[in-house]
Design a protein around this motif. Structure first.
Motif, PDB file in Angstrom:
ATOM      1  N   PRO A   1       0.760  -1.112   0.026  1.00 45.13           N
ATOM      2  CA  PRO A   1       0.148  -0.129   0.016  1.00 45.13           C
ATOM      3  C   PRO A   1       0.894   1.159   0.089  1.00 45.13           C
ATOM      4  O   PRO A   1       1.982   1.289   0.741  1.00 45.13           O
ATOM      5  N   GLY A   2       0.614   2.160  -0.651  1.00 45.85           N
ATOM      6  CA  GLY A   2       1.131   3.409  -0.896  1.00 45.85           C
ATOM      7  C   GLY A   2       2.562   3.502  -1.697  1.00 45.85           C
ATOM      8  O   GLY A   2       3.122   2.275  -2.101  1.00 45.85           O
ATOM      9  N   LEU A   3       2.696   4.706  -2.236  1.00 44.57           N
ATOM     10  CA  LEU A   3       3.952   4.852  -3.169  1.00 44.57           C
ATOM     11  C   LEU A   3       5.033   4.869  -2.264  1.00 44.57           C
ATOM     12  O   LEU A   3       4.954   5.761  -1.058  1.00 44.57           O
ATOM     13  N   GLU A   4       6.318   4.860  -2.905  1.00 45.28           N
ATOM     14  CA  GLU A   4       7.597   5.291  -2.272  1.00 45.28           C
ATOM     15  C   GLU A   4       8.189   6.341  -2.835  1.00 45.28           C
ATOM     16  O   GLU A   4       7.673   6.832  -3.858  1.00 45.28           O
ATOM     17  N   LEU A   5       9.290   6.995  -2.335  1.00 43.22           N
ATOM     18  CA  LEU A   5       9.809   8.206  -3.204  1.00 43.22           C
ATOM     19  C   LEU A   5      11.274   7.761  -3.457  1.00 43.22           C
ATOM     20  O   LEU A   5      11.845   7.050  -2.505  1.00 43.22           O
ATOM     21  N   VAL A   6      11.558   7.933  -4.837  1.00 39.66           N
ATOM     22  CA  VAL A   6      13.066   8.020  -5.021  1.00 39.66           C
ATOM     23  C   VAL A   6      13.494   9.483  -5.141  1.00 39.66           C
ATOM     24  O   VAL A   6      12.902  10.243  -5.623  1.00 39.66           O
ATOM     25  N   LEU A   7      14.459   9.681  -4.614  1.00 39.73           N
ATOM     26  CA  LEU A   7      14.921  11.085  -4.164  1.00 39.73           C
ATOM     27  C   LEU A   7      16.626  11.185  -4.457  1.00 39.73           C
ATOM     28  O   LEU A   7      17.207  10.212  -4.408  1.00 39.73           O
ATOM     29  N   GLY A   8      17.014  12.183  -5.454  1.00 40.63           N
ATOM     30  CA  GLY A   8      18.247  12.600  -5.566  1.00 40.63           C
ATOM     31  C   GLY A   8      18.890  13.385  -4.536  1.00 40.63           C
ATOM     32  O   GLY A   8      18.065  14.634  -4.340  1.00 40.63           O
ATOM     33  N   CYS A   9      20.092  13.340  -3.981  1.00 45.73           N
ATOM     34  CA  CYS A   9      20.594  14.205  -2.830  1.00 45.73           C
ATOM     35  C   CYS A   9      21.943  14.557  -3.230  1.00 45.73           C
ATOM     36  O   CYS A   9      22.576  13.938  -4.086  1.00 45.73           O
ATOM     37  N   SER A  10      22.239  15.641  -2.730  1.00 42.14           N
ATOM     38  CA  SER A  10      23.658  16.212  -2.961  1.00 42.14           C
ATOM     39  C   SER A  10      24.701  15.487  -2.338  1.00 42.14           C
ATOM     40  O   SER A  10      26.036  15.838  -2.606  1.00 42.14           O
ATOM     41  N   ASP A  11      24.491  14.319  -1.603  1.00 44.11           N
ATOM     42  CA  ASP A  11      25.677  13.652  -1.170  1.00 44.11           C
ATOM     43  C   ASP A  11      26.063  12.477  -2.117  1.00 44.11           C
ATOM     44  O   ASP A  11      26.823  11.651  -2.023  1.00 44.11           O
ATOM     45  N   GLU A  12      25.646  12.740  -3.547  1.00 43.77           N
ATOM     46  CA  GLU A  12      25.932  11.835  -4.465  1.00 43.77           C
ATOM     47  C   GLU A  12      25.266  10.532  -4.266  1.00 43.77           C
ATOM     48  O   GLU A  12      26.019   9.440  -4.458  1.00 43.77           O
ATOM     49  N   HIS A  13      23.917  10.558  -3.956  1.00 45.31           N
ATOM     50  CA  HIS A  13      23.558   9.289  -3.890  1.00 45.31           C
ATOM     51  C   HIS A  13      21.932   9.241  -4.321  1.00 45.31           C
ATOM     52  O   HIS A  13      21.300  10.548  -4.362  1.00 45.31           O
ATOM     53  N   VAL A  14      21.553   8.138  -4.589  1.00 47.80           N
ATOM     54  CA  VAL A  14      19.919   8.371  -5.022  1.00 47.80           C
ATOM     55  C   VAL A  14      19.368   7.418  -3.916  1.00 47.80           C
ATOM     56  O   VAL A  14      19.963   6.192  -3.797  1.00 47.80           O
ATOM     57  N   TYR A  15      18.367   7.731  -3.129  1.00 49.30           N
ATOM     58  CA  TYR A  15      17.629   6.860  -2.426  1.00 49.30           C
ATOM     59  C   TYR A  15      16.172   6.429  -2.562  1.00 49.30           C
ATOM     60  O   TYR A  15      15.615   7.299  -3.392  1.00 49.30           O
ATOM     61  N   ALA A  16      15.937   5.209  -2.160  1.00 45.31           N
ATOM     62  CA  ALA A  16      14.350   4.968  -1.974  1.00 45.31           C
ATOM     63  C   ALA A  16      13.944   4.938  -0.680  1.00 45.31           C
ATOM     64  O   ALA A  16      14.500   4.331   0.157  1.00 45.31           O
ATOM     65  N   PHE A  17      12.791   5.869  -0.453  1.00 45.47           N
ATOM     66  CA  PHE A  17      12.376   5.832   0.786  1.00 45.47           C
ATOM     67  C   PHE A  17      10.709   5.530   1.007  1.00 45.47           C
ATOM     68  O   PHE A  17      10.027   5.840   0.012  1.00 45.47           O
ATOM     69  N   ASP A  18      10.473   4.943   1.975  1.00 48.64           N
ATOM     70  CA  ASP A  18       9.001   4.270   2.185  1.00 48.64           C
ATOM     71  C   ASP A  18       8.542   5.397   3.166  1.00 48.64           C
ATOM     72  O   ASP A  18       8.764   5.069   4.459  1.00 48.64           O
ATOM     73  N   PRO A  19       7.753   6.166   2.884  1.00 46.41           N
ATOM     74  CA  PRO A  19       7.154   7.178   4.020  1.00 46.41           C
ATOM     75  C   PRO A  19       6.195   6.245   4.811  1.00 46.41           C
ATOM     76  O   PRO A  19       6.029   6.730   5.963  1.00 46.41           O
ATOM     77  N   GLY A  20       5.480   5.296   4.434  1.00 44.14           N
ATOM     78  CA  GLY A  20       4.686   4.567   5.508  1.00 44.14           C
ATOM     79  C   GLY A  20       5.415   3.892   6.499  1.00 44.14           C
ATOM     80  O   GLY A  20       4.795   3.967   7.596  1.00 44.14           O
ATOM     81  N   ARG A  21       6.514   3.350   6.128  1.00 46.96           N
ATOM     82  CA  ARG A  21       7.406   2.757   7.385  1.00 46.96           C
ATOM     83  C   ARG A  21       8.463   3.662   7.912  1.00 46.96           C
ATOM     84  O   ARG A  21       9.109   3.433   8.977  1.00 46.96           O
TER      85      ARG A  21
END
Length: 484
Positions: A351-371
């Protein structure tokens, strides 16, 4: 006339009404930097192992034929209503001039170009609701509408002051445009009708006298309550997020945190996105901040629900340095790196969508807001500034100035680096040949070459059943320039 401003916010109901359909609204990616084409779609259920089906194939290569050095920002839109995308390259050549070059997506042939006498903004939008997209261009105090197929000027109006950013949305009366303008480009926000460019309402920024105080930045039009009509969101003084109804009434006004130079925890650094992130059938809003925070809010009420912080580990190299004062180390231990972009995607089928984000620490992260948890992270060679793209049901495309990364959206594994583009100015995903799947167009950092590629990835990403496609032109250019 001026809109009325008052205290925003309001209490969050204990049980929010569920939306009839899971709705996803993403800020168009013609926005931060204007380099993507609104193709970051929400996926359906996961239906098989990730794959890269065949080798990447270069479809064509062309030169932009621009003599001066400058920033070339790309976007894609169907400007002639044939079902295929045309390619718009907006070239900034210092403070003196800028140029828009439009190429045909099928073979890269030049269709038209127009020069501007100064700094400009461009955006593709169907201003007349007739199914044909026009190009809205702002330069100085002039707002013009150009025929998307020919570049011919169809009309325009003059605004007070210089236009900063432009965005567009759709209200009860049809499309509308949002412009920041003024002596400093951000003093005022003006909303005008798409057809006829009539001023509907305006509001003046209340500037913070502090060192980080700003006017209006990151304007975007998004539907925050699922009623099919867009609201207008904008950051004020960097660290306040305001939401206005299409009529100009202030819905809510939320402070996101400090806007100090050494602790910009609440200073907005990415365009907001709206989606059902918690899987409860209602919409949340997420926005990235300069100190690494991802803030998740109730989109309709403007109440902050949760926040996560990224990029803190990048300061570890300073912690063992005896030359760095202790109070600075203590501060760095709490402050992350700017979150430059957010993309809602379906990563786990839950349930729910996750977020893929680009950060200036030179990483791409996948974040689950539900958890409230990070699912995976991928290291990049440089900073990722632009929202990631979902190429198909299994893969995500991220890119930095050195090239692109095809990522398994479930595991975060990098699947293919076989197409080393080299120094990259823009990368956009688009439909240019009518085949299954999206194509990718690359602009070299020196603007000498534009190349179209079929990356060999499968069909286009699905949307959720009954859900709308992502709007291609909800926001204007500017975020990447500010970040750089």
């Amino acid at each position: 006339m001026p809109t009325t401003r008052g205290p925003g916010g309001g209490e969050r109901a204990n049980a929010r009404p569920a939306l009839a359909t899971a709705v996803l609204v993403v800020a168009a990616v013609a926005a931060p930097g204007g380099t993507l084409a609104g193709r970051a779609l929400a996926g359906g259920s996961l239906s098989g192992p990730p794959r890269v089906a065949r080798e990447p194939v270069e479809l064509w290569t062309r030169s932009l034929d621009v003599s001066a050095r400058g920033v070339a920002l790309g976007s894609a839109a169907d400007l002639d209503s044939d079902g295929l995308d045309e390619l718009m390259f907006h070239v900034h050549m210092g403070g003196d001039s800028s140029e828009l070059v439009v190429l045909g997506g099928t073979d890269g042939s030049e269709l038209w170009r127009v020069a501007f006498p100064g700094r400009s903004r461009v955006l593709a939008v169907d201003v007349g609701s007739d199914g044909r997209k026009e190009v809205v261009a702002a330069c100085g105090d002039d707002l013009s509408v150009l025929d998307g197929a020919t570049g011919e000027r169809l009309g325009g109006c003059a605004l007070e002051g210089h236009v900063g950013d432009i965005a567009c949305g759709r209200g009860a009366a049809g499309p509308f445009l949002v412009c920041t303008s003024g002596e400093k480009h951000d003093d005022t926000m003006v909303v005008v009708s798409g057809e006829g460019l009539r001023e509907l309402w305006r509001v003046e920024a209340v500037r913070d006298r502090g060192p980080a105080g700003k006017g209006f930045t990151f304007p975007v039009a998004l539907d925050v309550n699922g009623d099919g009509r867009d609201e207008v969101l904008v950051a004020e003084n960097g660290n306040r997020l305001l939401c206005f109804a299409g009529s100009g009434e202030l819905r809510w006004d939320v402070g996101l945190g400090r806007n100090e130079r050494l602790n910009p925890e609440g200073v907005v650094s990415s365009l907001p996105v709206v989606a059902d992130l918690l899987g409860d059938g209602v919409l949340e809003l997420a926005v990235g901040c300069f100190a690494g925070d991802v803030v998740v809010m109730d989109a309709a009420a403007g109440e902050v629900l949760d926040r996560a912080r990224y990029g803190v580990d990048s300061h570890e190299k300073h912690m063992g340095d005896s030359r760095v004062p202790g109070f600075i180390k203590a501060l760095l231990g709490r402050v992350g790196e700017p979150v430059n972009c957010l993309t809602p995607v379906e990563l786990d089928g839950g349930p729910g969508l996750e977020l893929v984000l680009g950060c200036s620490d030179e990483h791409v992260y996948a974040f689950d807001p539900g958890r409230g948890a990070t699912i995976w992270r991928v290291g990049t060679r440089e900073t990722v500034y632009e929202p990631c793209l979902q190429l198909d049901e299994a893969t995500i495309l991220a890119w930095d100035t050195t090239g692109a990364y095809v990522i398994d959206r479930v595991t975060g594994s990098v699947l293919d680096r076989g197409f080393e583009f080299g120094a990259t100015m823009s990368l956009l995903a688009c439909e240019i040949d009518g085949s299954a799947g999206l194509e990718v167009v690359h602009v070299a950092l020196d603007r000498s070459e534009v190349a179209a590629w079929d990356l060999g990835v499968g069909g286009a990403a699905p949307t959720r059943d009954g859900g709308p496609a992502v709007p291609e032109d909800a926001a204007g250019e500017g975020a990447r320039e500010r970040a750089e």
